[in-house]
Write a protein that holds these residues in place. Structure first.
Motif, PDB file in Angstrom:
ATOM      1  N   LEU A 155       9.577 -14.283 -21.088  1.00  0.00           N
ATOM      2  CA  LEU A 155       9.824 -13.118 -20.240  1.00  0.00           C
ATOM      3  C   LEU A 155      11.223 -12.564 -20.508  1.00  0.00           C
ATOM      4  CD1 LEU A 155       8.478 -14.406 -16.790  1.00  0.00           C
ATOM      5  CD2 LEU A 155       7.460 -12.631 -18.216  1.00  0.00           C
ATOM      6  N   SER A 156      11.350 -11.226 -20.439  1.00  0.00           N
ATOM      7  CA  SER A 156      12.698 -10.663 -20.503  1.00  0.00           C
ATOM      8  C   SER A 156      13.217 -10.427 -19.091  1.00  0.00           C
ATOM      9  CB  SER A 156      12.677  -9.353 -21.292  1.00  0.00           C
ATOM     10  OG  SER A 156      11.766  -8.464 -20.677  1.00  0.00           O
ATOM     11  N   SER A 157      12.307 -10.314 -18.143  1.00  0.00           N
ATOM     12  CA  SER A 157      12.705 -10.135 -16.747  1.00  0.00           C
ATOM     13  C   SER A 157      11.682 -10.850 -15.870  1.00  0.00           C
ATOM     14  CB  SER A 157      12.756  -8.645 -16.415  1.00  0.00           C
ATOM     15  OG  SER A 157      12.679  -8.465 -15.016  1.00  0.00           O
ATOM     16  N   LEU A 158      12.122 -11.353 -14.724  1.00  0.00           N
ATOM     17  CA  LEU A 158      11.230 -12.122 -13.849  1.00  0.00           C
ATOM     18  C   LEU A 158      10.517 -11.250 -12.831  1.00  0.00           C
ATOM     19  CD1 LEU A 158      13.720 -15.055 -13.261  1.00  0.00           C
ATOM     20  CD2 LEU A 158      11.588 -15.206 -14.575  1.00  0.00           C
ATOM     21  N   THR A 159      10.988 -10.022 -12.683  1.00  0.00           N
ATOM     22  CA  THR A 159      10.386  -9.151 -11.679  1.00  0.00           C
ATOM     23  C   THR A 159      10.075  -7.776 -12.281  1.00  0.00           C
ATOM     24  OG1 THR A 159      12.503  -8.262 -10.923  1.00  0.00           O
ATOM     25  CG2 THR A 159      11.713 -10.249  -9.821  1.00  0.00           C
ATOM     26  N   ILE A 160       9.131  -7.115 -11.647  1.00  0.00           N
ATOM     27  CA  ILE A 160       8.760  -5.757 -12.048  1.00  0.00           C
ATOM     28  C   ILE A 160       8.819  -4.867 -10.821  1.00  0.00           C
ATOM     29  CG2 ILE A 160       6.797  -4.308 -12.737  1.00  0.00           C
ATOM     30  CD1 ILE A 160       5.827  -6.569 -14.504  1.00  0.00           C
ATOM     31  N   ASP A 161       9.398  -3.693 -10.967  1.00  0.00           N
ATOM     32  CA  ASP A 161       9.302  -2.692  -9.906  1.00  0.00           C
ATOM     33  C   ASP A 161       8.058  -1.865 -10.213  1.00  0.00           C
ATOM     34  OD1 ASP A 161       9.361  -0.492  -8.288  1.00  0.00           O
ATOM     35  OD2 ASP A 161      11.502  -0.091  -8.562  1.00  0.00           O
ATOM     36  N   PRO A 162       6.988  -2.023  -9.404  1.00  0.00           N
ATOM     37  CA  PRO A 162       5.718  -1.354  -9.767  1.00  0.00           C
ATOM     38  C   PRO A 162       5.866   0.160  -9.895  1.00  0.00           C
ATOM     39  CG  PRO A 162       5.593  -2.350  -7.559  1.00  0.00           C
ATOM     40  CD  PRO A 162       6.877  -2.807  -8.179  1.00  0.00           C
ATOM     41  N   ARG A 163       6.842   0.748  -9.187  1.00  0.00           N
ATOM     42  CA  ARG A 163       7.011   2.206  -9.255  1.00  0.00           C
ATOM     43  C   ARG A 163       7.445   2.663 -10.634  1.00  0.00           C
ATOM     44  NH1 ARG A 163      10.661   1.722  -4.001  1.00  0.00           N
ATOM     45  NH2 ARG A 163      11.327   0.071  -5.415  1.00  0.00           N
ATOM     46  N   SER A 164       7.980   1.716 -11.422  1.00  0.00           N
ATOM     47  CA  SER A 164       8.487   2.084 -12.746  1.00  0.00           C
ATOM     48  C   SER A 164       7.416   1.950 -13.830  1.00  0.00           C
ATOM     49  CB  SER A 164       9.676   1.188 -13.104  1.00  0.00           C
ATOM     50  OG  SER A 164       9.215  -0.134 -13.355  1.00  0.00           O
ATOM     51  N   VAL A 165       6.200   1.556 -13.408  1.00  0.00           N
ATOM     52  CA  VAL A 165       5.150   1.309 -14.402  1.00  0.00           C
ATOM     53  C   VAL A 165       4.098   2.412 -14.348  1.00  0.00           C
ATOM     54  CG1 VAL A 165       3.405  -0.351 -15.197  1.00  0.00           C
ATOM     55  CG2 VAL A 165       5.499  -1.177 -14.085  1.00  0.00           C
ATOM     56  N   ARG A 166       3.663   2.869 -15.538  1.00  0.00           N
ATOM     57  CA  ARG A 166       2.559   3.834 -15.595  1.00  0.00           C
ATOM     58  C   ARG A 166       1.257   3.061 -15.569  1.00  0.00           C
ATOM     59  NH1 ARG A 166       2.069   8.920 -18.555  1.00  0.00           N
ATOM     60  NH2 ARG A 166       3.997  10.087 -18.214  1.00  0.00           N
ATOM     61  N   THR A 167       0.325   3.494 -14.735  1.00  0.00           N
ATOM     62  CA  THR A 167      -0.953   2.789 -14.683  1.00  0.00           C
ATOM     63  C   THR A 167      -2.083   3.770 -14.951  1.00  0.00           C
ATOM     64  OG1 THR A 167      -1.032   3.185 -12.301  1.00  0.00           O
ATOM     65  CG2 THR A 167      -0.187   1.050 -13.024  1.00  0.00           C
ATOM     66  N   ASN A 168      -3.172   3.208 -15.419  1.00  0.00           N
ATOM     67  CA  ASN A 168      -4.329   4.032 -15.718  1.00  0.00           C
ATOM     68  C   ASN A 168      -5.574   3.355 -15.141  1.00  0.00           C
ATOM     69  OD1 ASN A 168      -6.117   5.819 -16.753  1.00  0.00           O
ATOM     70  ND2 ASN A 168      -5.951   5.117 -18.885  1.00  0.00           N
ATOM     71  N   VAL A 169      -5.912   3.748 -13.926  1.00  0.00           N
ATOM     72  CA  VAL A 169      -7.083   3.172 -13.257  1.00  0.00           C
ATOM     73  C   VAL A 169      -8.111   4.288 -13.079  1.00  0.00           C
ATOM     74  CG1 VAL A 169      -7.923   2.110 -11.126  1.00  0.00           C
ATOM     75  CG2 VAL A 169      -5.707   1.414 -12.067  1.00  0.00           C
ATOM     76  N   PRO A 170      -9.342   4.077 -13.540  1.00  0.00           N
ATOM     77  CA  PRO A 170     -10.372   5.133 -13.449  1.00  0.00           C
ATOM     78  C   PRO A 170     -10.519   5.643 -12.011  1.00  0.00           C
ATOM     79  CG  PRO A 170     -11.189   3.257 -14.714  1.00  0.00           C
ATOM     80  CD  PRO A 170      -9.854   2.854 -14.164  1.00  0.00           C
ATOM     81  N   LYS A 171     -10.816   6.912 -11.892  1.00  0.00           N
ATOM     82  CA  LYS A 171     -10.907   7.580 -10.589  1.00  0.00           C
ATOM     83  C   LYS A 171     -11.907   6.901  -9.645  1.00  0.00           C
ATOM     84  CE  LYS A 171      -8.421  11.118  -9.191  1.00  0.00           C
ATOM     85  NZ  LYS A 171      -7.263  10.239  -9.180  1.00  0.00           N
ATOM     86  N   ASP A 172     -13.069   6.480 -10.195  1.00  0.00           N
ATOM     87  CA  ASP A 172     -14.079   5.896  -9.306  1.00  0.00           C
ATOM     88  C   ASP A 172     -13.650   4.523  -8.771  1.00  0.00           C
ATOM     89  OD1 ASP A 172     -14.314   4.775 -11.782  1.00  0.00           O
ATOM     90  OD2 ASP A 172     -16.511   4.867 -11.877  1.00  0.00           O
ATOM     91  N   ILE A 173     -12.910   3.789  -9.583  1.00  0.00           N
ATOM     92  CA  ILE A 173     -12.369   2.498  -9.120  1.00  0.00           C
ATOM     93  C   ILE A 173     -11.306   2.755  -8.050  1.00  0.00           C
ATOM     94  CG2 ILE A 173     -11.093   0.427  -9.801  1.00  0.00           C
ATOM     95  CD1 ILE A 173     -13.438   0.156 -11.381  1.00  0.00           C
ATOM     96  N   GLN A 174     -10.473   3.759  -8.312  1.00  0.00           N
ATOM     97  CA  GLN A 174      -9.457   4.127  -7.308  1.00  0.00           C
ATOM     98  C   GLN A 174     -10.116   4.447  -5.977  1.00  0.00           C
ATOM     99  OE1 GLN A 174      -6.523   7.057  -8.208  1.00  0.00           O
ATOM    100  NE2 GLN A 174      -5.987   6.200 -10.216  1.00  0.00           N
ATOM    101  N   GLU A 175     -11.171   5.250  -6.048  1.00  0.00           N
ATOM    102  CA  GLU A 175     -11.855   5.658  -4.805  1.00  0.00           C
ATOM    103  C   GLU A 175     -12.416   4.467  -4.048  1.00  0.00           C
ATOM    104  OE1 GLU A 175     -14.966   8.752  -5.059  1.00  0.00           O
ATOM    105  OE2 GLU A 175     -13.449   9.826  -6.254  1.00  0.00           O
ATOM    106  N   ALA A 176     -12.998   3.517  -4.797  1.00  0.00           N
ATOM    107  CA  ALA A 176     -13.568   2.323  -4.167  1.00  0.00           C
ATOM    108  C   ALA A 176     -12.471   1.554  -3.416  1.00  0.00           C
ATOM    109  CB  ALA A 176     -14.225   1.441  -5.215  1.00  0.00           C
ATOM    110  N   PHE A 177     -11.356   1.316  -4.101  1.00  0.00           N
ATOM    111  CA  PHE A 177     -10.286   0.533  -3.465  1.00  0.00           C
ATOM    112  C   PHE A 177      -9.608   1.300  -2.336  1.00  0.00           C
ATOM    113  CE2 PHE A 177     -10.875  -2.230  -7.081  1.00  0.00           C
ATOM    114  CZ  PHE A 177     -10.589  -3.488  -6.550  1.00  0.00           C
ATOM    115  N   LEU A 178      -9.514   2.634  -2.485  1.00  0.00           N
ATOM    116  CA  LEU A 178      -8.903   3.428  -1.406  1.00  0.00           C
ATOM    117  C   LEU A 178      -9.794   3.419  -0.164  1.00  0.00           C
ATOM    118  CD1 LEU A 178      -7.412   6.397  -3.458  1.00  0.00           C
ATOM    119  CD2 LEU A 178      -6.126   4.623  -2.215  1.00  0.00           C
ATOM    120  N   THR A 179     -11.113   3.401  -0.371  1.00  0.00           N
ATOM    121  CA  THR A 179     -12.043   3.316   0.755  1.00  0.00           C
ATOM    122  C   THR A 179     -11.894   1.962   1.452  1.00  0.00           C
ATOM    123  OG1 THR A 179     -13.602   4.747  -0.396  1.00  0.00           O
ATOM    124  CG2 THR A 179     -14.469   3.460   1.455  1.00  0.00           C
ATOM    125  N   ALA A 180     -11.848   0.901   0.648  1.00  0.00           N
ATOM    126  CA  ALA A 180     -11.643  -0.439   1.220  1.00  0.00           C
ATOM    127  C   ALA A 180     -10.326  -0.486   1.990  1.00  0.00           C
ATOM    128  CB  ALA A 180     -11.645  -1.485   0.111  1.00  0.00           C
TER     129      ALA A 180
END
Lengths: 431, 431
Positions: free
Chosen positions: A61-86
Motif C-alpha cells: 500500500l502507498s496509503s492506508l486510507t482513502i477519501d471516497p470523495r476523491s475517487v471516480r466510480t462507475n456504477v450502472p444506473k440500475d444498480i444505483q437505483e436498487a441500492f438507493l431504493t434500499a
C-alpha cells in the motif's frame, strides 16, 4: 437422502431437542494468533499495518486510507437505483426508531433520559467473495441516524483497487474515510488508532474468525464496544396447510446458500406440507445446481422438518430455537406472531421471504444468530444510542426524603459521607 | 498535602489529559483461577457447589437455594419504609422507560418492532461488607418491569444465615429463589444450571474480581449475557462561582468513601471555588475521620480540581472524561447540560447530590464506569428488553421491488436462491 422429517411429540422433547444445541464458534485458536498482531499495531502503528498488509494480502500500500470523495466510480444506473431504493427504505424504518428525550415527575423531582449517540464507529466490510454491499448499508445507516459523528469503513485492500460499488456506497453514505486494512490488523488499526487512522470506540460488522477474535478480545479488555458475534445464518419457518410448499423450499434454500453450516427448520402442523416441501427441495437441487454440495449439506445435515400436533407446540419450540430469521406462513400469521417472544426478525405472510428483508424492505439484516435472539436484538438505531439519565431534586423533596437516606446509608455503612452529603443540604433549612 | 488544583489551559491539554487514562481492570489472573471452578460446576453440578462453598466460605450447606417466602424476617418498620419509598420511586422512573411496540408503513409494507423481555436473569449480590441492599432494588426492579419471568438472586452464604434485609427485599420484590452460592461458583451455577439451580441466560450485578472474571469469561464463550463490568466509582462535578464549596467537598468525599481507587474531578471556572473546596476537604478530613486513609488516598492520588478559562472548556473535558456520575452546580445547570453528551447519570442543581440517586430518587445507580458512558448506558428497562423487528410485505410491493432484488442478489452472487425466493412470488402474478 431427503431432508429429515420428524414427528415431534411435545411429551417427548428428547426426540428433537438436539436441534437446540447451537454450535458456538470457538475463537480460542484464532485469538492466540491475533494477539501478536494486535500488540504490533498498538506499538508500531502505521508501520505494522503496511507490513501485515504486505504479508497477508501481498499488497504494498502507498496509503492506508482513502477519501471516497476523491475517487471516480462507475456504477450502472440500475444498480444505483436498487441500492438507493434500499437506502431510502432502511432510512425510513430506522428513523422511526429514534426516540425523543423525556422526563417525568417522580416524588416531586424531575427525572429524565437524554439519548445521545456514541462518539465514533468503525464498520468492517469483508473483502473478496464475502463482500456484501447490502451489509454496508445495514451497518452505517442506523449509526448515521443515531447521530454518530465519526464513522469510518474498514475493508481489506484489493489488487486493482476497491470495488466501485463499495466506494460509491461510501460516497452516498457520506463516509469521510475508508481504511484499506483487513483482518485483525484492520480491527487493531481502528481500535488503537495509528498515525493515519483515527481511533473508533465502537466496531461492528461481520468478518472471518480472525476479525471476530480481534473484536472479541479488544472488547473484553474494555478498549472497544462491539455488536454480537455473527454465526452461521439460520431460518425458522412456522407454516400450516395453507402455505405454498415450493415457496417454503425456496426460502429454506435461500439460507442454505450462505454456507454448509447454515440451517433451516420448518415447524408445521401439516404432514402433507412437510412431504411436499421435501419433494420441492429435491426438485430444486436438480433445477438449481449451483453450490449444490454446500446447499445439500446445509439441508441434509443441519436442517429439519418438525411436524407438531398443534401450532402452539410449533410456537413454543420456535421460542426455544430463537432463530435469526423467522417466517410465519399460516392462515393468520399475526395470530401466531402474538406468541413469538424470541426471534431476530420476523417475516409474516406469503409475500415476505427473508430475501426481501435482506435487501430492500427496510429492516436490518444484521441479526443475532445461534439462539442469541433470546437475549439480544438486531442492529438498530438503539445500538448506537445511550441513555443518559438525569435528575433535578428539589429542596422540599430532599428534606422529605433525607430521613430515609439517613437510615439506608447507615445500613450500608456509608452514612459518614453519603449520608452527610444529603444532611448538609437538609440542615440548610434550619438556618 | 491538599488536593491538586491545576490551571487547565485548553491549548495545552497535555497538562491534564493524564486524567483520562482510566485503569481498566486486568482480569487475566482471576480468569485463570476461575476457569477450573467453572469446569467443575459444569461437570459435577450441585456436588461441586457444595464443595466449593465448604472450601471458600467454610460453610457446609444443607441446601443450595432458599425460597424467601419460607423465611421469617424481622426488618424495623422505619427501614422498611425507607426501602419501600425507594422501590416506589425506582418503579415509577423505570415504568416510564417502557415502550409500546409499533409499526410503520415503509414503501407499501408494514414494518415494526415488538419489544419482548429476555427469558431469565440472575442478579448477583455480594456478601459481607460489600452487601448493598439498595443495589438489589436497582438490579431487579428494571427486569421485573421489563417482564422477565424467571429471576433469581445469587449471593454468598453467611454463617448465621442471610441478612434479614436481603431476604425481606427478595420477598417484597417477589423473587422465588435465592441461590446461596458466592463467587465464581455462584456465577457458574446459574450460567450452566445444576440439579437444584435453574439456568439463567443473563447475569448482572457487581462482585469481586473472581465474579467479574467468571461473568466476562462465560459471556465471551456465548453462554450468558452480562451488564458492563463495574469499576471504581467516580464523580465529575461542573461548577461555577455560585456553587457551595462545602457541599461540593461532601459530594467528592461521598465517592472517595467507596474505596481508595475512587475519584472525584471538579471542573470549574472559578479559582476561588477551587481554593474553597480544597479548604473544605481538609476540614472534612478532621471532622469526619472514618476511613480517613482510604478517603485521603482517593482525594490526593486520584482526584483533582481543574480550573478552566470557560464553562465550555469544562463541558468539553467532561465529555472526554465521561464520568459515571456528573453533578452540575452552576447558575443555569440545564444550559450546561445541553452540552453534555457522555455521562452515566447527571445530577442538576444544588439539591441533587449523587447520594439522592444512589438511594431514593428513582434513577438507577448501576452505571458504566471508567469512561464507559461514551458507549454504554446505565442499567434500565432497555437492558432486559429486545427489539424483535417484523414485516409483512404485500404482493404489490414485492412485484415492484423484485427487479431491484434481482440486481442486488446477482451482484452478491446470491441470485440462485435469494433471488429465486422472490422471483417465484413475482412470477405468480403471471398465472
Amino acid at each position: 437422502m431427503p431432508i429429515s422429517i420428524l414427528k415431534a411429540d411435545p411429551a417427548k422433547p428428547e426426540g428433537y431437542s438436539h436441534l437446540l444445541k447451537k454450535a458456538k464458534s470457538d475463537l480460542s485458536v484464532a485469538t492466540e494468533k491475533v494477539i501478536p498482531i494486535l500488540r504490533s499495531v498498538e506499538k508500531e502503528g502505521d508501520k505494522a499495518l503496511f507490513e501485515f498488509t504486505k504479508k497477508f494480502d501481498s499488497i504494498e500500500l502507498s496509503s492506508l486510507t482513502i477519501d471516497p470523495r476523491s475517487v471516480r466510480t462507475n456504477v450502472p444506473k440500475d444498480i444505483q437505483e436498487a441500492f438507493l431504493t434500499a437506502k431510502k427504505n432502511i432510512e425510513t424504518f430506522h428513523k422511526a426508531q429514534l426516540r425523543d428525550s423525556w422526563s417525568v415527575n417522580v416524588d416531586g423531582n424531575k427525572l429524565g433520559v437524554k439519548y445521545t449517540p456514541i462518539p465514533s464507529l468503525a464498520v468492517y466490510a469483508p473483502g473478496g467473495t464475502a463482500l456484501y454491499p447490502s451489509s454496508v448499508l445495514m451497518g452505517i445507516i442506523p449509526a448515521k441516524i443515531a447521530g454518530v459523528k465519526e464513522i469510518q469503513l474498514v475493508t481489506p485492500p484489493q489488487k486493482g483497487g476497491l470495488p466501485d460499488i463499495l466506494v460509491w456506497l461510501a460516497q452516498i453514505l457520506e463516509i469521510d474515510r475508508i481504511v484499506t486494512v483487513g483482518g485483525a490488523q484492520g480491527i487493531a488499526a481502528v481500535a488503537y488508532g495509528t498515525e493515519s487512522v483515527p481511533k473508533s470506540e465502537f466496531v461492528v460488522g461481520p468478518g472471518n474468525s480472525y476479525v471476530a477474535a480481534a473484536k472479541s478480545y479488544l472488547a473484553g479488555v474494555g478498549l472497544i464496544g462491539i455488536d454480537s458475534p455473527a454465526g452461521p445464518s439460520e431460518v425458522g419457518i412456522l407454516a400450516d396447510e395453507t402455505a405454498n410448499p415450493m415457496w417454503i423450499a425456496c426460502d429454506m434454500l435461500s439460507q442454505a446458500e450462505h454456507g454448509e453450516d447454515s440451517s433451516a427448520i420448518l415447524m408445521t402442523t401439516s404432514q402433507s406440507l412437510a412431504d411436499a416441501v421435501s419433494v420441492e427441495l429435491e426438485k430444486a437441487f436438480v433445477e438449481r445446481p449451483k453450490r449444490l454440495k454446500m446447499k445439500q449439506h446445509a439441508i441434509y445435515e443441519n436442517s429439519c422438518i418438525l411436524v407438531f400436533p398443534k401450532m402452539d407446540d410449533c410456537i413454543h419450540f420456535s421460542n426455544l430455537l430463537a432463530p435469526e430469521h423467522l417466517e410465519i406462513q399460516t392462515a393468520d400469521p399475526y395470530k401466531v406472531f402474538e406468541g413469538i417472544e424470541h426471534a431476530g426478525s420476523v417475516f409474516l405472510g406469503p409475500y415476505s421471504p427473508v430475501a426481501m428483508g435482506d435487501y430492500i424492505s427496510g429492516t436490518n439484516h444484521i441479526l443475532p444468530t445461534a439462539g442469541g435472539s433470546r437475549i439480544y436484538s438486531s442492529l438498530g438505531v438503539d445500538t448506537f444510542l445511550k441513555r443518559v439519565t438525569y435528575q433535578e431534586v428539589t429542596k422540599e423533596s430532599l428534606n422529605r426524603l433525607y430521613p430515609h437516606v439517613k437510615l439506608m446509608s447507615e445500613l450500608e455503612g456509608l452514612d459518614e459521607e453519603h449520608g452527610t452529603s444529603v444532611k448538609v443540604r437538609y440542615e440548610e433549612k434550619k438556618h
